[in-house]
Design an enzyme around this catalytic site. Sequence first.
Site, PDB file in Angstrom:
ATOM      1  N   GLU A   1      -4.578   2.949  -2.472  1.00 29.73           N
ATOM      2  CA  GLU A   1      -3.356   2.487  -1.788  1.00 29.73           C
ATOM      3  C   GLU A   1      -3.725   1.380  -0.802  1.00 29.73           C
ATOM      4  O   GLU A   1      -4.532   1.576   0.112  1.00 29.73           O
ATOM      5  CB  GLU A   1      -2.628   3.634  -1.082  1.00 29.73           C
ATOM      6  CG  GLU A   1      -1.307   3.136  -0.497  1.00 29.73           C
ATOM      7  CD  GLU A   1      -0.362   4.236  -0.030  1.00 29.73           C
ATOM      8  OE1 GLU A   1      -0.447   5.384  -0.504  1.00 29.73           O
ATOM      9  OE2 GLU A   1       0.471   3.910   0.843  1.00 29.73           O
TER      10      GLU A   1
ATOM     11  N   GLU B   1      -6.479   0.150   5.116  1.00 25.62           N
ATOM     12  CA  GLU B   1      -5.492  -0.271   6.118  1.00 25.62           C
ATOM     13  C   GLU B   1      -6.235  -0.801   7.350  1.00 25.62           C
ATOM     14  O   GLU B   1      -7.055  -0.086   7.925  1.00 25.62           O
ATOM     15  CB  GLU B   1      -4.607   0.935   6.486  1.00 25.62           C
ATOM     16  CG  GLU B   1      -3.633   0.732   7.623  1.00 25.62           C
ATOM     17  CD  GLU B   1      -2.665  -0.429   7.394  1.00 25.62           C
ATOM     18  OE1 GLU B   1      -1.834  -0.345   6.492  1.00 25.62           O
ATOM     19  OE2 GLU B   1      -2.777  -1.432   8.138  1.00 25.62           O
TER      20      GLU B   1
ATOM     21  N   ASP C   1      -9.581  -4.713   5.229  1.00 20.64           N
ATOM     22  CA  ASP C   1      -8.911  -5.405   4.129  1.00 20.64           C
ATOM     23  C   ASP C   1      -9.231  -4.750   2.783  1.00 20.64           C
ATOM     24  O   ASP C   1     -10.404  -4.666   2.388  1.00 20.64           O
ATOM     25  CB  ASP C   1      -9.377  -6.874   4.140  1.00 20.64           C
ATOM     26  CG  ASP C   1      -8.498  -7.771   3.285  1.00 20.64           C
ATOM     27  OD1 ASP C   1      -8.047  -7.324   2.218  1.00 20.64           O
ATOM     28  OD2 ASP C   1      -8.274  -8.928   3.686  1.00 20.64           O
TER      29      ASP C   1
ATOM     30  N   ASP D   1       3.501  -6.622   3.816  1.00 22.35           N
ATOM     31  CA  ASP D   1       4.070  -7.557   4.806  1.00 22.35           C
ATOM     32  C   ASP D   1       4.740  -8.691   4.037  1.00 22.35           C
ATOM     33  O   ASP D   1       4.104  -9.336   3.200  1.00 22.35           O
ATOM     34  CB  ASP D   1       2.954  -8.108   5.696  1.00 22.35           C
ATOM     35  CG  ASP D   1       2.344  -7.022   6.549  1.00 22.35           C
ATOM     36  OD1 ASP D   1       3.015  -6.551   7.478  1.00 22.35           O
ATOM     37  OD2 ASP D   1       1.202  -6.614   6.257  1.00 22.35           O
TER      38      ASP D   1
ATOM     39  N   THR E   1       8.044   6.146   1.799  1.00 21.68           N
ATOM     40  CA  THR E   1       7.141   5.570   2.804  1.00 21.68           C
ATOM     41  C   THR E   1       7.970   5.301   4.068  1.00 21.68           C
ATOM     42  O   THR E   1       9.195   5.243   4.022  1.00 21.68           O
ATOM     43  CB  THR E   1       6.493   4.228   2.362  1.00 21.68           C
ATOM     44  OG1 THR E   1       7.386   3.154   2.658  1.00 21.68           O
ATOM     45  CG2 THR E   1       6.115   4.204   0.898  1.00 21.68           C
TER      46      THR E   1
ATOM     47  N   TYR F   1       8.280   2.516   5.754  1.00 30.24           N
ATOM     48  CA  TYR F   1       9.037   1.268   5.656  1.00 30.24           C
ATOM     49  C   TYR F   1      10.195   1.383   4.690  1.00 30.24           C
ATOM     50  O   TYR F   1      11.228   0.739   4.876  1.00 30.24           O
ATOM     51  CB  TYR F   1       8.110   0.093   5.307  1.00 30.24           C
ATOM     52  CG  TYR F   1       7.525  -0.519   6.552  1.00 30.24           C
ATOM     53  CD1 TYR F   1       6.501   0.127   7.236  1.00 30.24           C
ATOM     54  CD2 TYR F   1       8.028  -1.700   7.088  1.00 30.24           C
ATOM     55  CE1 TYR F   1       5.982  -0.394   8.408  1.00 30.24           C
ATOM     56  CE2 TYR F   1       7.516  -2.231   8.252  1.00 30.24           C
ATOM     57  CZ  TYR F   1       6.491  -1.575   8.909  1.00 30.24           C
ATOM     58  OH  TYR F   1       5.986  -2.094  10.088  1.00 30.24           O
TER      59      TYR F   1
HETATM   60  C1  SAM Z   1       4.992  -3.401   6.217  1.00 34.01           C
HETATM   61  S1  SAM Z   1       3.626  -2.349   6.349  1.00 34.01           S
HETATM   62  C2  SAM Z   1       3.984  -1.048   5.170  1.00 34.01           C
HETATM   63  C3  SAM Z   1       3.195   0.209   5.436  1.00 34.01           C
HETATM   64  C4  SAM Z   1       3.427   1.327   4.411  1.00 34.01           C
HETATM   65  N1  SAM Z   1       2.987   0.956   3.096  1.00 34.01           N
HETATM   66  C5  SAM Z   1       4.870   1.735   4.362  1.00 34.01           C
HETATM   67  O1  SAM Z   1       5.550   1.439   3.369  1.00 34.01           O
HETATM   68  O2  SAM Z   1       5.319   2.393   5.318  1.00 34.01           O
HETATM   69  C6  SAM Z   1       2.373  -3.256   5.467  1.00 34.01           C
HETATM   70  C7  SAM Z   1       0.985  -2.733   5.775  1.00 34.01           C
HETATM   71  O3  SAM Z   1       0.041  -3.367   4.916  1.00 34.01           O
HETATM   72  C8  SAM Z   1      -1.159  -3.571   5.659  1.00 34.01           C
HETATM   73  N2  SAM Z   1      -1.919  -4.622   4.977  1.00 34.01           N
HETATM   74  C9  SAM Z   1      -1.598  -5.928   4.839  1.00 34.01           C
HETATM   75  N3  SAM Z   1      -2.568  -6.602   4.201  1.00 34.01           N
HETATM   76  C10 SAM Z   1      -3.527  -5.684   3.879  1.00 34.01           C
HETATM   77  C11 SAM Z   1      -4.770  -5.761   3.218  1.00 34.01           C
HETATM   78  N4  SAM Z   1      -5.241  -6.933   2.754  1.00 34.01           N
HETATM   79  N5  SAM Z   1      -5.497  -4.641   3.066  1.00 34.01           N
HETATM   80  C12 SAM Z   1      -5.020  -3.460   3.545  1.00 34.01           C
HETATM   81  N6  SAM Z   1      -3.850  -3.322   4.193  1.00 34.01           N
HETATM   82  C13 SAM Z   1      -3.115  -4.421   4.368  1.00 34.01           C
HETATM   83  C14 SAM Z   1      -0.658  -3.946   7.059  1.00 34.01           C
HETATM   84  O4  SAM Z   1      -1.623  -3.752   8.062  1.00 34.01           O
HETATM   85  C15 SAM Z   1       0.537  -3.022   7.204  1.00 34.01           C
HETATM   86  O5  SAM Z   1       0.196  -1.800   7.831  1.00 34.01           O
END
Ligand code: SAM
Length: 228
Positions: free
Chosen positions: A61, A86, A113, A135, A205, A207
């Site tokens: 994930e 994350e 990342d 994002d 989730t 979000y």
């Molecule tokens: C808008 S949030 C959604 C969190 C969760 N998936 C939800 O639906 O509640 C997007 C998440 O993706 C993470 N994220 C963005 N780019 C990433 C990457 N390259 N590797 C891991 N996580 C990443 C961000 O830090 C953020 O917590």
Amino acid sequence: MQDVQEMKYLPSFGRKRARGLSETQKNNLVHLYETYGIEIPEKKIDPRTLFNIPFEKIFVEVGFGHGEHLIQNAMQNPKVGFIGCEPFENGVAATLKEIQDNNLQNVRIHKGDARLVLEKLQKNTIDRVYVLFPDPWHKKRHHKRRILSAEFIDNLRKNQVKELVVATDCKEYMESVLENMAQLKIPALDNIETLSQKPDWFLSTRYEQKALAKDDKCYYLKVELTVS
Ligand SMILES: C[S@@+](CC[C@H](N)C(=O)[O-])C[C@H]1O[C@@H](n2cnc3c(N)ncnc32)[C@H](O)[C@@H]1O
């Protein structure tokens, strides 16, 4: 070292920390991470070696946020090994605590990342990758930060990842994902409206709940990247 590695990719995430971490959270990030955390391996590895139990399948994930989906999924699928990635430390700390409280043996976490982890997992070892509510990077000049670029999807395919699951409340982002799939000749649905029906297999989730509370439409896509 990790920060140097992270510079390899344009960040697809925003902040790494929301507010000051409590002492307990800081403690979890050190001590629970020693048990459940993974660093970037130097050489390519079989992800099964990250666990003490032999798992039938491995799911990754990307961007698990506060870990609600990851934890539910891991509890419902004890025969699957989960790797969650994350960079957002508050979310990582909360998720580590849930892993410990639920005594989950099938979850490993990388605090950083996901792309750096995925590129170190051997070919044909990952059954499914989830990217849920990535994002959105709404502004056009920021689109290059979107994680679901054609290059990212192509790398998954080259690494013989079997399935990709995507969800978003940003219609234009989902359209761009479909365009990337078409460019890569990966058969995916072309009628976006059919993707707004929430599939019964989709676990919620944070979000998604936020979006649904505002009556925003969400889009859900599950695509086979390689046919076994
Ligand atoms: C808008 S949030 C959604 C969190 C969760 N998936 C939800 O639906 O509640 C997007 C998440 O993706 C993470 N994220 C963005 N780019 C990433 C990457 N390259 N590797 C891991 N996580 C990443 C961000 O830090 C953020 O917590």
